[in-house]
Design an enzyme around this catalytic site. Structure first.
Site, PDB file in Angstrom:
ATOM      1  N   SER A  28      37.067  35.058  36.691  1.00 19.91           N
ATOM      2  CA  SER A  28      36.436  34.161  35.702  1.00 19.91           C
ATOM      3  C   SER A  28      36.082  32.857  36.390  1.00 19.91           C
ATOM      4  O   SER A  28      36.753  32.461  37.365  1.00 19.91           O
ATOM      5  CB  SER A  28      37.429  33.878  34.568  1.00 19.91           C
TER       6      SER A  28
ATOM      7  N   TYR B 279      45.624  31.159  32.235  1.00 18.37           N
ATOM      8  CA  TYR B 279      44.466  32.033  32.472  1.00 18.37           C
ATOM      9  C   TYR B 279      43.787  31.652  33.790  1.00 18.37           C
ATOM     10  O   TYR B 279      43.568  32.497  34.660  1.00 18.37           O
ATOM     11  CB  TYR B 279      43.497  31.895  31.295  1.00 18.37           C
TER      12      TYR B 279
HETATM   13  N1  LIG Z   1      34.283  37.195  27.729  1.00 17.66           N
HETATM   14  C1  LIG Z   1      34.229  36.168  28.550  1.00 17.66           C
HETATM   15  O1  LIG Z   1      33.649  35.113  28.249  1.00 17.66           O
HETATM   16  C2  LIG Z   1      34.849  36.294  29.901  1.00 17.66           C
HETATM   17  C3  LIG Z   1      34.598  35.280  30.818  1.00 17.66           C
HETATM   18  C4  LIG Z   1      35.163  35.371  32.067  1.00 17.66           C
HETATM   19  C5  LIG Z   1      35.952  36.457  32.390  1.00 17.66           C
HETATM   20  N2  LIG Z   1      36.188  37.426  31.492  1.00 17.66           N
HETATM   21  C6  LIG Z   1      37.042  38.549  31.900  1.00 17.66           C
HETATM   22  O2  LIG Z   1      36.446  39.795  31.563  1.00 17.66           O
HETATM   23  C7  LIG Z   1      37.481  40.754  31.355  1.00 17.66           C
HETATM   24  C8  LIG Z   1      37.449  41.471  30.027  1.00 17.66           C
HETATM   25  O3  LIG Z   1      36.412  41.203  29.252  1.00 17.66           O
HETATM   26  P1  LIG Z   1      36.119  42.155  28.030  1.00 17.66           P
HETATM   27  O4  LIG Z   1      35.009  41.516  27.304  1.00 17.66           O
HETATM   28  O5  LIG Z   1      35.949  43.558  28.493  1.00 17.66           O
HETATM   29  O6  LIG Z   1      37.470  42.013  27.143  1.00 17.66           O
HETATM   30  P2  LIG Z   1      38.100  42.966  26.076  1.00 17.66           P
HETATM   31  O7  LIG Z   1      39.320  42.250  25.633  1.00 17.66           O
HETATM   32  O8  LIG Z   1      37.079  43.392  25.043  1.00 17.66           O
HETATM   33  O9  LIG Z   1      38.487  44.267  26.889  1.00 17.66           O
HETATM   34  C9  LIG Z   1      39.581  44.305  27.687  1.00 17.66           C
HETATM   35  C10 LIG Z   1      40.316  45.583  27.437  1.00 17.66           C
HETATM   36  O10 LIG Z   1      41.519  45.499  28.189  1.00 17.66           O
HETATM   37  C11 LIG Z   1      42.516  46.144  27.448  1.00 17.66           C
HETATM   38  N3  LIG Z   1      43.828  45.699  27.878  1.00 17.66           N
HETATM   39  C12 LIG Z   1      44.478  44.548  27.600  1.00 17.66           C
HETATM   40  N4  LIG Z   1      45.680  44.531  28.189  1.00 17.66           N
HETATM   41  C13 LIG Z   1      45.791  45.703  28.864  1.00 17.66           C
HETATM   42  C14 LIG Z   1      46.793  46.283  29.661  1.00 17.66           C
HETATM   43  N5  LIG Z   1      47.966  45.662  29.898  1.00 17.66           N
HETATM   44  N6  LIG Z   1      46.555  47.485  30.219  1.00 17.66           N
HETATM   45  C15 LIG Z   1      45.400  48.140  30.008  1.00 17.66           C
HETATM   46  N7  LIG Z   1      44.419  47.659  29.222  1.00 17.66           N
HETATM   47  C16 LIG Z   1      44.612  46.443  28.671  1.00 17.66           C
HETATM   48  C17 LIG Z   1      42.236  45.822  25.996  1.00 17.66           C
HETATM   49  O11 LIG Z   1      42.801  46.805  25.146  1.00 17.66           O
HETATM   50  C18 LIG Z   1      40.714  45.816  25.974  1.00 17.66           C
HETATM   51  O12 LIG Z   1      40.170  47.033  25.522  1.00 17.66           O
HETATM   52  C19 LIG Z   1      38.796  40.029  31.423  1.00 17.66           C
HETATM   53  O13 LIG Z   1      39.364  40.205  32.675  1.00 17.66           O
HETATM   54  C20 LIG Z   1      38.375  38.592  31.188  1.00 17.66           C
HETATM   55  O14 LIG Z   1      39.298  37.693  31.705  1.00 17.66           O
HETATM   56  C21 LIG Z   1      35.658  37.370  30.232  1.00 17.66           C
END
Ligand SMILES: NC(=O)c1ccc[n+]([C@@H]2O[C@H](COP(=O)([O-])OP(=O)(O)OC[C@H]3O[C@@H](n4cnc5c(N)ncnc54)[C@H](O)[C@@H]3O)[C@@H](O)[C@H]2O)c1
Length: 274
Positions: free
Chosen positions: A153, A167
């Site tokens: 991120s 985070y």
């Molecule tokens: N959305 C943003 O603005 C943004 C910005 C920067 C970085 N990110 C990064 O992108 C990634 C995820 O984004 P996303 O939109 O797919 O999120 P999301 O939360 O929709 O999907 C993440 C998935 O991970 C699963 N999960 C959570 N904990 C888990 C675990 N211990 N084991 C296995 N699965 C697990 C959840 O069930 C979920 O389905 C993250 O790493 C987040 O930090 C997001």
């Protein structure tokens, strides 16, 4: 259907989405399949992983879903075993799992700090720990290692205005783990890169009560506006933008690229004071 990942087997950890719409992991799994990969959709939430796998199969792609909690070594061992049993190899690992908890150093309870590190950092460590030996074996047998994409991120390199003590620190550690692992395994053609998404409009953000509170006193629509206004391009990115960056790094087009932090943020981190 494209062919940029033709013949490859990809694991996407966190391939579900925490709500309706397209998160980064769900979009990435779908894009990988559209480019010819056979995709293992791993997620702690089996229903969410199955939804992604069904979308892929509905489009004529190949995928299966598996319940995996990346903080549990036994789940990762089972994930690797199931992937090898079904598809015979592992070419790509996309570590998309991540949770965001809002809180400053003073406000954040110790258990929240530790949970964020366990999921975001230890989860990535454990996934690589189980997958790299398979890629090493593949290199020894055929000269083909693999590609690992860690989803970090921009909060790992900037204060984004949101109090993100755990985070940001966990993602910064992920960046360094990416670099050192990349250096260590480059000789076996195992590439390790990071994608640093900026302000994306995904279900994860929509459902974070802490984020909406921090941006706009809980008003999600006002949060979207505020986030759009932070971006030089004038709007947030989407899960697809993260997916397309991950696709490049996963593919052989990036065969000479390792240890990179690929920022995907519409220019947010270019700004003074961002
Ligand atoms: N959305 C943003 O603005 C943004 C910005 C920067 C970085 N990110 C990064 O992108 C990634 C995820 O984004 P996303 O939109 O797919 O999120 P999301 O939360 O929709 O999907 C993440 C998935 O991970 C699963 N999960 C959570 N904990 C888990 C675990 N211990 N084991 C296995 N699965 C697990 C959840 O069930 C979920 O389905 C993250 O790493 C987040 O930090 C997001």
């Amino acid at each position: 259907m494209g062919e940029r990942l033709k013949g490859k087997v990809a694991i996407v950890a966190g391939a579900g989405s925490i709500g309706p719409g397209w998160g980064n992991g769900k979009a990435t799994a779908t894009v990988f399949a559209r480019e010819g990969a056979r995709v293992v959709c791993a997620d702690r939430n089996l229903d969410a992983a199955q939804e992604t796998a069904e979308i892929i199969k509905g489009e004529g792609g190949e995928a299966f879903a598996i319940r995996t909690d990346v903080t549990r070594p036994e789940d990762l061992a089972a994930l690797v075993e199931a992937t090898l049993k079904t598809y015979g190899r592992i070419d790509v690992l996309d570590n998309n799992v991540g949770i965001a908890e809002v809180g400053s150093v003073v406000d954040l309870p110790l258990e929240t700090w530790e949970r964020v590190f366990t999921v975001n950092l230890t989860g990535c460590f454990l996934a690589m720990k189980h997958v790299i030996p398979v890629m090493q074996r593949q290199f020894a047998e055929s000269g083909q290692g693999g590609s690992i994409v860690n989803i970090s991120s921009i909060a790992s390199i900037r204060h984004t205005g949101v109090p993100y003590a755990s985070y940001g620190a966990s993602k910064a550690a992920m960046n360094q783990l990416t670099r050192t692992t990349a250096a260590q395994y480059a000789g076996e053609k195992i590439r390790v890169n990071a994608v640093l998404p900026g302000l994306m409009k995904t279900p994860m953000v929509e459902h974070s009560a802490g984020l909406a509170q921090s941006y706009a006193k809980g008003d999600v629509a006002a949060m979207w506006k505020a986030r759009d206004a932070q971006v030089p391009m004038g709007h947030m990115g989407e899960g697809w933008d993260v997916a397309w960056a991950a696709l490049f790094l996963a593919s052989d087009e990036a065969r000479y690229v390792t240890g990179l932090e690929l920022v995907v943020d519409g220019g947010v981190t270019l700004q003074y004071g961002a």
